[in-house]
Design a protein around this motif. Sequence first.
Motif, PDB file in Angstrom:
ATOM      1  N   PRO A 148     -26.368   6.795   0.724  1.00 52.87           N
ATOM      2  CA  PRO A 148     -26.086   7.673  -0.413  1.00 52.87           C
ATOM      3  C   PRO A 148     -26.372   9.128  -0.065  1.00 52.87           C
ATOM      4  O   PRO A 148     -27.399   9.446   0.524  1.00 52.87           O
ATOM      5  CB  PRO A 148     -27.051   7.174  -1.500  1.00 52.87           C
ATOM      6  N   SER A 149     -25.463  10.002  -0.455  1.00 54.08           N
ATOM      7  CA  SER A 149     -25.654  11.437  -0.247  1.00 54.08           C
ATOM      8  C   SER A 149     -26.021  12.105  -1.566  1.00 54.08           C
ATOM      9  O   SER A 149     -25.185  12.246  -2.463  1.00 54.08           O
ATOM     10  CB  SER A 149     -24.386  12.087   0.316  1.00 54.08           C
ATOM     11  N   ILE A 150     -27.268  12.510  -1.690  1.00 51.93           N
ATOM     12  CA  ILE A 150     -27.721  13.230  -2.875  1.00 51.93           C
ATOM     13  C   ILE A 150     -27.005  14.583  -2.948  1.00 51.93           C
ATOM     14  O   ILE A 150     -26.518  14.998  -4.001  1.00 51.93           O
ATOM     15  CB  ILE A 150     -29.249  13.438  -2.818  1.00 51.93           C
ATOM     16  N   TYR A 151     -26.933  15.256  -1.836  1.00 57.90           N
ATOM     17  CA  TYR A 151     -26.317  16.584  -1.759  1.00 57.90           C
ATOM     18  C   TYR A 151     -24.896  16.569  -2.301  1.00 57.90           C
ATOM     19  O   TYR A 151     -24.512  17.416  -3.122  1.00 57.90           O
ATOM     20  CB  TYR A 151     -26.348  17.034  -0.295  1.00 57.90           C
ATOM     21  N   LEU A 152     -24.092  15.606  -1.864  1.00 59.29           N
ATOM     22  CA  LEU A 152     -22.696  15.557  -2.287  1.00 59.29           C
ATOM     23  C   LEU A 152     -22.547  15.094  -3.732  1.00 59.29           C
ATOM     24  O   LEU A 152     -21.694  15.597  -4.470  1.00 59.29           O
ATOM     25  CB  LEU A 152     -21.902  14.649  -1.348  1.00 59.29           C
ATOM     26  N   ALA A 153     -23.372  14.136  -4.149  1.00 58.31           N
ATOM     27  CA  ALA A 153     -23.299  13.671  -5.537  1.00 58.31           C
ATOM     28  C   ALA A 153     -23.600  14.804  -6.507  1.00 58.31           C
ATOM     29  O   ALA A 153     -22.982  14.915  -7.575  1.00 58.31           O
ATOM     30  CB  ALA A 153     -24.285  12.525  -5.746  1.00 58.31           C
ATOM     31  N   HIS A 154     -24.528  15.679  -6.134  1.00 62.81           N
ATOM     32  CA  HIS A 154     -24.952  16.763  -7.015  1.00 62.81           C
ATOM     33  C   HIS A 154     -23.976  17.945  -7.024  1.00 62.81           C
ATOM     34  O   HIS A 154     -24.099  18.822  -7.878  1.00 62.81           O
ATOM     35  CB  HIS A 154     -26.326  17.276  -6.587  1.00 62.81           C
ATOM     36  N   ARG A 155     -23.037  17.953  -6.082  1.00 61.34           N
ATOM     37  CA  ARG A 155     -22.080  19.066  -6.001  1.00 61.34           C
ATOM     38  C   ARG A 155     -20.638  18.595  -6.233  1.00 61.34           C
ATOM     39  O   ARG A 155     -19.694  19.319  -5.915  1.00 61.34           O
ATOM     40  CB  ARG A 155     -22.183  19.732  -4.624  1.00 61.34           C
ATOM     41  N   ARG A 156     -20.473  17.435  -6.813  1.00 58.32           N
ATOM     42  CA  ARG A 156     -19.147  16.862  -7.006  1.00 58.32           C
ATOM     43  C   ARG A 156     -18.414  17.589  -8.133  1.00 58.32           C
ATOM     44  O   ARG A 156     -18.857  17.607  -9.285  1.00 58.32           O
ATOM     45  CB  ARG A 156     -19.276  15.371  -7.324  1.00 58.32           C
ATOM     46  N   ALA A 157     -17.263  18.179  -7.799  1.00 60.35           N
ATOM     47  CA  ALA A 157     -16.522  18.995  -8.765  1.00 60.35           C
ATOM     48  C   ALA A 157     -16.024  18.176  -9.943  1.00 60.35           C
ATOM     49  O   ALA A 157     -15.895  18.703 -11.060  1.00 60.35           O
ATOM     50  CB  ALA A 157     -15.354  19.695  -8.064  1.00 60.35           C
ATOM     51  N   ALA A 158     -15.733  16.898  -9.732  1.00 59.82           N
ATOM     52  CA  ALA A 158     -15.255  16.051 -10.826  1.00 59.82           C
ATOM     53  C   ALA A 158     -16.368  15.725 -11.815  1.00 59.82           C
ATOM     54  O   ALA A 158     -16.096  15.285 -12.933  1.00 59.82           O
ATOM     55  CB  ALA A 158     -14.651  14.755 -10.269  1.00 59.82           C
ATOM     56  N   THR A 159     -17.614  15.937 -11.413  1.00 60.92           N
ATOM     57  CA  THR A 159     -18.757  15.651 -12.281  1.00 60.92           C
ATOM     58  C   THR A 159     -19.319  16.921 -12.913  1.00 60.92           C
ATOM     59  O   THR A 159     -19.644  16.937 -14.106  1.00 60.92           O
ATOM     60  CB  THR A 159     -19.876  14.958 -11.468  1.00 60.92           C
ATOM     61  N   TYR A 160     -19.427  17.979 -12.112  1.00 69.75           N
ATOM     62  CA  TYR A 160     -20.071  19.207 -12.568  1.00 69.75           C
ATOM     63  C   TYR A 160     -19.071  20.360 -12.593  1.00 69.75           C
ATOM     64  O   TYR A 160     -18.392  20.629 -11.589  1.00 69.75           O
ATOM     65  CB  TYR A 160     -21.227  19.584 -11.638  1.00 69.75           C
ATOM     66  N   GLU A 161     -18.998  21.040 -13.722  1.00 71.37           N
ATOM     67  CA  GLU A 161     -18.197  22.256 -13.801  1.00 71.37           C
ATOM     68  C   GLU A 161     -18.884  23.363 -12.993  1.00 71.37           C
ATOM     69  O   GLU A 161     -20.098  23.523 -13.072  1.00 71.37           O
ATOM     70  CB  GLU A 161     -18.066  22.693 -15.264  1.00 71.37           C
ATOM     71  N   ARG A 162     -18.118  24.071 -12.196  1.00 68.00           N
ATOM     72  CA  ARG A 162     -18.665  25.112 -11.302  1.00 68.00           C
ATOM     73  C   ARG A 162     -19.902  24.568 -10.560  1.00 68.00           C
ATOM     74  O   ARG A 162     -21.019  25.064 -10.731  1.00 68.00           O
ATOM     75  CB  ARG A 162     -19.027  26.366 -12.083  1.00 68.00           C
ATOM     76  N   PRO A 163     -19.710  23.567  -9.731  1.00 67.39           N
ATOM     77  CA  PRO A 163     -20.852  22.859  -9.131  1.00 67.39           C
ATOM     78  C   PRO A 163     -21.732  23.694  -8.229  1.00 67.39           C
ATOM     79  O   PRO A 163     -22.891  23.349  -8.006  1.00 67.39           O
ATOM     80  CB  PRO A 163     -20.182  21.724  -8.340  1.00 67.39           C
ATOM     81  N   HIS A 164     -21.215  24.826  -7.707  1.00 63.56           N
ATOM     82  CA  HIS A 164     -21.996  25.643  -6.787  1.00 63.56           C
ATOM     83  C   HIS A 164     -22.731  26.785  -7.481  1.00 63.56           C
ATOM     84  O   HIS A 164     -23.367  27.604  -6.827  1.00 63.56           O
ATOM     85  CB  HIS A 164     -21.101  26.192  -5.674  1.00 63.56           C
ATOM     86  N   VAL A 165     -22.652  26.810  -8.797  1.00 62.95           N
ATOM     87  CA  VAL A 165     -23.293  27.870  -9.580  1.00 62.95           C
ATOM     88  C   VAL A 165     -24.592  27.347 -10.175  1.00 62.95           C
ATOM     89  O   VAL A 165     -24.647  26.240 -10.715  1.00 62.95           O
ATOM     90  CB  VAL A 165     -22.354  28.354 -10.704  1.00 62.95           C
ATOM     91  N   PHE A 166     -25.655  28.152 -10.061  1.00 62.40           N
ATOM     92  CA  PHE A 166     -26.945  27.798 -10.653  1.00 62.40           C
ATOM     93  C   PHE A 166     -26.874  28.050 -12.156  1.00 62.40           C
ATOM     94  O   PHE A 166     -26.711  29.185 -12.606  1.00 62.40           O
ATOM     95  CB  PHE A 166     -28.051  28.641 -10.020  1.00 62.40           C
ATOM     96  N   ASP A 167     -26.988  26.981 -12.940  1.00 64.10           N
ATOM     97  CA  ASP A 167     -26.886  27.083 -14.393  1.00 64.10           C
ATOM     98  C   ASP A 167     -27.947  26.183 -15.027  1.00 64.10           C
ATOM     99  O   ASP A 167     -27.736  24.980 -15.194  1.00 64.10           O
ATOM    100  CB  ASP A 167     -25.493  26.663 -14.860  1.00 64.10           C
ATOM    101  N   PRO A 168     -29.108  26.740 -15.382  1.00 61.60           N
ATOM    102  CA  PRO A 168     -30.187  25.916 -15.941  1.00 61.60           C
ATOM    103  C   PRO A 168     -29.899  25.372 -17.338  1.00 61.60           C
ATOM    104  O   PRO A 168     -30.696  24.590 -17.864  1.00 61.60           O
ATOM    105  CB  PRO A 168     -31.385  26.877 -15.963  1.00 61.60           C
TER     106      PRO A 168
END
Length: 360
Positions: A267-287
């Motif tokens: 499992p890749s935590i890094y890729l799961a957390h940056r998946r565009a289909a899951t997160y809008e603007r995945p590379h932007v820090f948004d608390p």
Amino acid sequence: MNRTELRFAWRLIPFLDSVQGFEDGLVRLRDRRWLVWHPDVMTALFRNDRVLRHPPSRTLSPLLGNRSVLWLDGPEHTAYRRALVPVLRGERYRAVIEEMAGRAIAELPAGPTSLPAWTRRLTLRIIGRVVFGVDDDELLTAFSRWLDRRLGSRVRTLAHRWLTPGATRSDPRLDAMLLERAQSAEFPALAACLPREDLRDQVVSLLFAGHETTASATAWTLYWMHEAGLTDRPDLVDAAITESLRLSPPATLAGNRMSVDGMVLTPSIYLAHRRAATYERPHVFDPFRAPPPAGAFFPFGGGVRHCLGRDLALLEIRLIVTALLRHKHVALVSPSRTPQLRGAAMAPPPSLAMVATCRR
């Protein structure tokens, strides 16, 4: 080793970035080994974790030992986790963390100091107190130097892995010091029921896992809060920690799983957390993000292998970051997000420096 696996081993982050657009969330590394990160796959994998085997890391098993709880399976794994859980209950160490964080903050120099090095020293001292019950700077300094000689750079890590495969990375003198301290402190009951080599592996695993990723997560949280202009908002620390763990997870991978027919899934935590289909603007820090769906956020792993020290780590990050921001004005010098890999752990670069001045 084929070209794909070579890229995965030698240039992990660039490789992960190159495949993050794969919408099916999996890529074959070699015959019968897959890197996976689709949330549905993660949910199913963690749900069925008890029936899978968990092969050791070729990078870390020579360091932590083949008898580390991280690699054990079945009833033995369950028994060891039950023995270790009481040692890692977070709230019982709140006063210890506050005391040690306060001391480390008070001792910060007037000029720049490496943020990753500072958080690593502090979290190692905290887990040292948790495991041994006392401060032992001589022992922890020896442990830190031993670890840095093997994981201090990507070249060094991979040289140890590939040029001397299977060779032990232990230090007999350091092991003797660790065992002597463990048998006289927090571990007497555990020490009485474990063979000497098993105790050594559990102590080393606790010291390594109990500070390396926590230090990275603390440093990343401070980095992202600085970048977002939130260092004057200690009320947003919890939200910032969660978003930092998503965007810069201190562990890029969540261990290996092997099916009964020999198929290995990583499992890749890094890729799961940056998946565009899951997160809008995945590379932007948004608390202020909404909670993610199941299987899309697992910075501490999942299934039966989820991190034993999760609650302790979260408490440490929260208390350290909050105390620092309340007592100091923090500025980062030459802020860079290019990570340093220590094994599969992702820390900010050593050059990321912090200047902390007293608040008025």
